[in-house]
Scaffold this active site. Structure first.
Site, PDB file in Angstrom:
ATOM      1  CG  ASP A  53      37.532  38.331  40.163  1.00 30.33           C
ATOM      2  OD1 ASP A  53      37.214  38.802  39.055  1.00 30.33           O
ATOM      3  OD2 ASP A  53      36.332  36.731  40.237  1.00 30.33           O
ATOM      4  CB  CYS A  94      40.693  34.796  40.862  1.00 29.94           C
ATOM      5  SG  CYS A  94      39.243  36.164  41.448  1.00 29.94           S
ATOM      6  CB  CYS A 149      33.322  33.798  40.137  1.00 33.31           C
ATOM      7  SG  CYS A 149      33.937  33.763  42.489  1.00 33.31           S
ATOM      8  CB  CYS A 159      35.118  33.248  45.719  1.00 35.66           C
ATOM      9  SG  CYS A 159      35.945  32.574  45.154  1.00 35.66           S
TER      10      CYS A 159
HETATM   11 FE1  FES Z   1      37.567  35.452  42.215  1.00 34.13          FE
HETATM   12 FE2  FES Z   1      35.352  34.194  43.194  1.00 34.13          FE
HETATM   13  S1  FES Z   1      37.367  33.459  41.545  1.00 34.13           S
HETATM   14  S2  FES Z   1      36.200  35.963  43.196  1.00 34.13           S
END
Ligand code: FES
Length: 159
Positions: free
Chosen positions: A35, A33, A62, A106
């Site tokens: 992140d 993602c 998230c 995640c």
């Molecule tokens: Fe990226 Fe949860 S969607 S860490």
């Protein structure tokens, strides 16, 4: 996933923020993602054993990642490095119940940041599918690549 536990944790996340006197730090980015999460560890000596005294985190991730990271920083307190290395993403996120398939990465990002921090004191290796970054910028926002444009990430400001 236990939505009530998720919301309760997000309402009062623990150990959120940079640790200036940390002994180790680990940062990972999720290829799933984009992140990122950084975790700091501080050790102490108890009865001749070196255990984790405290941990903290910063996240551009998230809500699930923030909640799991908060839980993980609590769970690893008092554990040795070896004990903490045994913890899987599933164990770290256990209070939330089973994560839905689209949220499994995640928890893996939290596991990856923890293992990167645990490994920071020894060989910088990692067994997680999450890729540790070589970036050692002082704050997580300094670590973001230019492509990670504002508005595309959730930013959690800490005091
Ligand atoms: Fe990226 Fe949860 S969607 S860490």
């Amino acid at each position: 996933m236990d939505e009530a536990t998720l919301q309760a944790t997000l309402a009062n996340p623990e150990n959120l923020g940079e640790m200036t006197d940390a002994d180790a730090v680990g940062t990972v980015g999720s290829p799933d993602c984009g992140d990122m999460l950084r975790m700091w560890l501080k050790y102490k000596e108890v009865d001749g054993r070196k255990v984790i005294d405290k941990a903290s985190f910063q996240s551009f991730g998230c809500q699930t990642a923030i909640a799991v990271a908060s839980m993980a920083t609590r769970l690893i307190q008092g554990k040795t490095r070896e004990e903490a290395l045994q913890l899987s993403a599933q164990e770290l996120s256990a209070p939330l119940g089973p994560l839905p398939p689209m949220k499994i990465h995640c928890g893996q990002m939290v596991e990856g940041a923890l293992k990167a921090a645990l490994d920071a004191e020894s060989a910088p290796t990692i067994s997680s599918p999450i890729t540790p970054t070589q970036n050692t910028a002082p704050t997580l926002s300094d670590s973001l690549p230019p492509a990670h444009a504002p508005g595309k990430v959730k930013i959690v400001f800490t005091s």
